[in-house]
Design an enzyme around this catalytic site. Sequence first.
Site, short mmCIF file in Angstrom:
data_model
loop_
_atom_site.label_atom_id
_atom_site.label_comp_id
_atom_site.label_asym_id
_atom_site.label_seq_id
_atom_site.Cartn_x
_atom_site.Cartn_y
_atom_site.Cartn_z
N GLU A 183 26.61 -34.10 -21.59
CA GLU A 183 27.08 -35.22 -22.43
C GLU A 183 28.49 -35.61 -21.99
O GLU A 183 29.42 -35.70 -22.81
CB GLU A 183 27.09 -34.80 -23.91
N CYS A 227 25.25 -35.02 -35.36
CA CYS A 227 26.69 -35.24 -35.40
C CYS A 227 27.05 -36.70 -35.59
O CYS A 227 28.04 -37.03 -36.24
CB CYS A 227 27.35 -34.69 -34.15
#
Lengths: 643, 643
Positions: free
Chosen positions: B318, B414
Site C-alpha cells: 500500500e 480503516c
Amino acid sequence: MKSRSVPVTAFQPGEGFLPDCQRLVKEQVIPYQYEILNDRLEGVEKSHALENFRIAAKKTAGEPVTEEFYGMVFQDSDVAKWLEAAAYSLTVQPDPELEKEIDGVVELLASAQQEDGYLNSYFTVKEPERRWTNLQEAHELYCAGHLMEAACAYYEATGKDGFLKVMEKNADCIYEQFMNHCSKGYSGHPEVELALMRLYRASGNSKYKELAQHFVDVRGEAPNYFMEEKAKRGWNVWGPTGNDAEDTDYTQSTLPVRQQKDAVGHAVRAVYLYTAMADLANETGDAGLKEACETLWKSITHRRMYVTGGIGSTVIGEAFTVDYDLPNATVYAETCASIGLMFFARRMLELEAKGEYADVMERALYNTVLAGMQLDGKRFFYVNPLEVVPGISGKAATQRHDLPQRPQWYACACCPPNVARVLSSIGSYAYSEGEEALFLHLYLGGTVKSAKGYSLSCETGYPHCGAVRYVFHGEQEAVLALRIPGWSRNTALTVNGEAVDLAAAVRDGYAMLNRQFHEGDVIELTLDMTPRKVFASSKIPADTGCAAVQRGPLVYCTEGVDNGGDILSLSLNRDGALREEDFDAGLLGGVVPVLADGWRTQQTEDLYTASRPGREKTEIRMVPYYTWGNRGLNQMRVWLPEA
Amino acid sequence: MKSRSVPVTAFQPGEGFLPDCQRLVKEQVIPYQYEILNDRLEGVEKSHALENFRIAAKKTAGEPVTEEFYGMVFQDSDVAKWLEAAAYSLTVQPDPELEKEIDGVVELLASAQQEDGYLNSYFTVKEPERRWTNLQEAHELYCAGHLMEAACAYYEATGKDGFLKVMEKNADCIYEQFMNHCSKGYSGHPEVELALMRLYRASGNSKYKELAQHFVDVRGEAPNYFMEEKAKRGWNVWGPTGNDAEDTDYTQSTLPVRQQKDAVGHAVRAVYLYTAMADLANETGDAGLKEACETLWKSITHRRMYVTGGIGSTVIGEAFTVDYDLPNATVYAETCASIGLMFFARRMLELEAKGEYADVMERALYNTVLAGMQLDGKRFFYVNPLEVVPGISGKAATQRHDLPQRPQWYACACCPPNVARVLSSIGSYAYSEGEEALFLHLYLGGTVKSAKGYSLSCETGYPHCGAVRYVFHGEQEAVLALRIPGWSRNTALTVNGEAVDLAAAVRDGYAMLNRQFHEGDVIELTLDMTPRKVFASSKIPADTGCAAVQRGPLVYCTEGVDNGGDILSLSLNRDGALREEDFDAGLLGGVVPVLADGWRTQQTEDLYTASRPGREKTEIRMVPYYTWGNRGLNQMRVWLPEA
C-alpha cells in the site's frame, strides 16, 4: 490442408538473418551455455545442472554421495534444452567436437538413469522416496519431457539412437507408472505431453501417443487431482506459500481440456499444453480437441496477446489475466511463453494451413523471442516489456521484473536455452509438408528438401527486405504453398518472371503454386515492406490514443539513445508520414531504421498544469523491437501517443 | 506566517456542499457505523470492535472470559475513529442521544483500561504477556494514538474531560514504558506521535510533547529497531510471510527522519509520520525538522501524487514507489492516505501559510477523499483508481484491489470512519488563526469565530460555483487572509463592492485584507470556475498524450453511463472546447456536468490492425470524479487521450 514440419535435417541454412541467428546460436550461445551448465563461467548465476546429474550417477552406481543437489527442482531441463539446441546445431554445420560433448552428456544421463528407467537428478539425489508424489510442483514429468525432446532432436539430427533409447526407457517407466500401475495425475507444468508425441513419431511406438493422450484426457477431471494430491502429499517444493493447488487456472486444470474456453494461468504451461492438444488432434482426428484448440487459439491471439507476440500480462503467476488486459510497463510476456506460442502455432498450422497461424508464429519469433536474446547471444531477457523507463522499470514494486537491460543468466534459466533450441531448428518452423503441398511459412535463406525428392533454395534479405527468391531444383509436378503475410498490402509473386494472379491463387493465406516445375525455375515473392502504423483495438485500455510502427514482420520501438534521451515527451503526428532509412549494416547487426513525423512536448516544471505545454515538430527515429536494450540503459516504448 | 487550526467548536456549518457532507456524516454515516461496530448490521463484514472491548473489560474486572478477540490487530482504531467523528458531529448539531452513545463507549473503554493505564483490547484479551514486544506489526501505539485523538476531539467538542483523563492515563502508561523504563522502539505505524501532540495541547501537559518528540527522534536510528525486535520477539501478527522488518522503507525507518528525502513505504504511515513532524517543528521551532518536512512534501506533491490527490501507487505494501510512477488502473491511492495528506497539508499550513499546501489539501479532499464514500454515505472505497474497466478492474491479477464499485464495509475498515472524522471536523481544516491573521483555506457555508472576538459568516455554492460571500460580524481591526487557489486564473475580490488589487494583496497564495472591519462588511471572492484541461508532466509515463479536466477544485471523470457505455474509444479533441452545463441539482447530489469536444474511434474487429480506425466527432460528458461509481457498474477514466 494438413502437413507436418519438415525434419530439422531437411533444411540447410544459407545466407541472411535467420541463418545468421542459427550460426550465432551454434558459435556463441551453445558454447557459452555449455560453460554455464558446467559452472565454468565466472560472475553468472551458478547452474550446477550437469553436476546434479553427476551426483545422481554416483548414487545410481551405488557410490557414497555427500554432495547435494543445487538449483531449481527443474534444473535438469536446462541440460535438456541445451542438448536439444546443440543437436539441432549439428545440422547447421557438422561439429565433431560438439557431438562429442553431447555424447558425453548423454552418457552421463544414461549413467544417472535408474534400473527401471527413471531419470531425474532432483528426485534421485534429494527425494528418492517421493517420486510421483508432487506432480503439481515438482516438474518431474516436465523434465522428462524436455529430455525426450532432446533425445528426439539428437536422433533426428544424427540418426544415432542411444539417447533415444535412454528416453524410451524413461518413457516406458512413466507408462508403467501411469498406465499399468494406474497412478493418478498429470504434470503441473505441461511439456511431457508434447514430448511424448515427438517420441512417438521418432520411435514409431504408439504407446507414447497413448500416454500423451492419457495425460491430456485426464487433465481437469473432477475431483481436481492437484487438490487431492496436495491434501495427502505432505511436502512442498516451494514452501508453504508456494504454488497454490486451489488455483487450478494456474495449471490449466479447472476443466477438462475440451471444455476450456479461455487461455488462463501460467502462460508457458498453457501454450505447451495447447501444443500437445493440437498435435494429438492432428494425429487422432479428434474433432472436439481440434475445436478446443481453435477456441483457445482465438482466446490468446484475438484478446490476450501483445503486438509483439508476447503473452502473459502479469508477473503474478507469470500468467494470462483477462481479455484486453495488456499493460505495457508491468507486462510479463516471458520469452518462453512466446516460444510456446510458436510451438502452438506450428501445430495449428500442421492441423490446418492458415496464414493466421503463421502470422502469429512470425510475430512471436521476430519480436518477443528474438528480443529475449542480446545481439551477441550472451545476455537474455526473461520478461519482455513494451515500455521501459529507467528509474521506474525494474525499480517500482510493480515493475521489479521488468528489467531495463538483459542479465547474463538466471537462477531460473528456462528462457536462454529455449531461444537457442527454437532458432537452431528454425527450418522446421519455416517449412511443413503434407500430401498436398510443401508449405513455406517463413522466409529465410537456405535450402529445403522435400520428401518428394525436389528441393528449393531461397535467397532473401528478409525480414529487413521484402524480396524472397526461390530456385527449384528437380523436375516434377509439385504444389508449393507460399504464405502471403496478412500484413503485406501489396504483394507480387512471379514464376520465371511471370506474374501469378494472387487473387486466384491465395487460399487461407497461402498462394498455391501447382504445376510442373523444372530445374532452375525461379519463384520471386515481393512483400510490401512499407512501414505502417498499427492500431490496437480500443478494448485494450493500455493502448488507447496510441500507435505502434511495424515494417514487415518487425514491430518497431523508440529508444532514448536515438531520440535525445527523453522519449516520454514524444508523440506521433497523426497526419505525419513514416520514412525508412537505408539498411544500415553497422547498426544493431543490420537494421532499417524508420523515421516518423512526430511532436516533442515541452517538459513542464509542474507535476500537473493547466497551461498546455508547447510542442514542436520532430522526427522520431525507431528501430526494430528485437534490438532494444542493446545500447545501454535508456527509455523504450513500442506504443507512442498519436496527436 | 504561523497559525493553528481553529477549534472544531469555532465553526458552525451553514448551507452548502461541505456542510451537507457534515450533516450526511452525522445523520447517516455515524449511526450506520455505530450499528456495524455493534455487529447489528446484516450482510457486511463483521466488526466485533466494541465486543472486543467488552471482553477486555471482563478480563480487567477479573471475570472469567471464554470469548475470543476477533478482527484485525488494530480493530480498536475503528472504535476510536468513530468516536472522534461522533464527537465532532456534536458540534455540527447537539445530539443528546449520540452523546449518550459516546459516553457509553467511553465508559466501556474506561472499564477495559488496566490499572496502569494500559488500554488495548487485542493485547488485553489475546496477548497479555506480549505488550510492547511487537511494535513493528501490532499497532499497539497506533490504536492508542487514535483513542487519544478521539479523547481530544470529545473534549474539544463538549468540554467534558472524562475520556481525556482515560487517555492521559494511557499516555502516562506509555510514557512510563518508553521514557522512564527506557523501552526501545517506536510504532511500526505512526499515529501516536501526531496524537500525542494533540493530547499535549488539549491537556497542557508537555510530557506528551516530549514523548512525541522522542518517538520522532529515535525513528530510523541505527541499528534498526524493527530488525532487532523481529530477531528477538519470537512471534508475528501476520504469520511468517507478513510484514518484513527488513523492508525499513515500509515503516519509514531506513534513516532518521531529518535525513529522509523521499516519501517511501506505506503511504498512510508516511503521511501520519510527516504530520507529526510538521506539528512538532511548529511547536519547537526545529529548523532541521521543518526542512525535512518541506523536502518530503515536495517528494510527494511534486513527484508522487495523482491529479486526484491520491498517493501510494502500488498495492504491494500500500505504498509509494518511485518518482513519476503513477499508473491509473493498478493504482492504490488509499482513501486514508489522502486523508493523511490533508493532515500533513494542514500542519504545513500552520507552519507556514502557503497557498500550495492548501491547494493540495483541497485537491485531496474534493477528489480522492470524497470519492472514498458513496453519495449516500453507505458504501466506501479503500482504493481509488483513475481508470476502471469492468471485466479488468477488480478481476485481473494486478487489479484485484481496484474495485469498480464501493463495497459496504471492509474487514480492514480503516477508511470509512477516517472519512467521517475528516468531514465532521472540516471547519478546522478550513480555518486557522495566528497572531497575524485569520486564514481562510477552504470555502464553505457557515460561521467561524475568531479567537479575537469577531466572526465571519460565509455563503457559497462552492465547489460547484465560484462565488464566495463573507459577512463580517464585529467592529475591529483584523487581518483576513483569503486563499486564492493556484488554479483560479481570473479571481476577483471586493470589500463592500470595492475591488481589491490582488496583485498587491496576495502573498504566498493568500490575499491579505488588513483593515478596520465593521459589522456587516461584505467580502466577495469570485473564483474562476471555467473548466480547464490539465496536463501531466511528461515524466509520468501513464499520462503521456492525455489530458484531464478540472473545474474549480474538482477533477472530472468520464463514465460509461453518460457516454454510451464504451469510453475507451473516446479521446479529447486537442483543438476542442470545454463547456459547462447548468448546475443539475438532481444529478449525483448536484453537479455541473462538463461537455468536451471529442472523438469516438470506431471499434475494430482485429486486436491489432494497420487500417486506421475511423473516428467521428462527439461530445464527451464528464462529471466530478468524487461522484464516480454511484450509478452502477461502468467504465471510468480521469485521463483521456487527446488527439
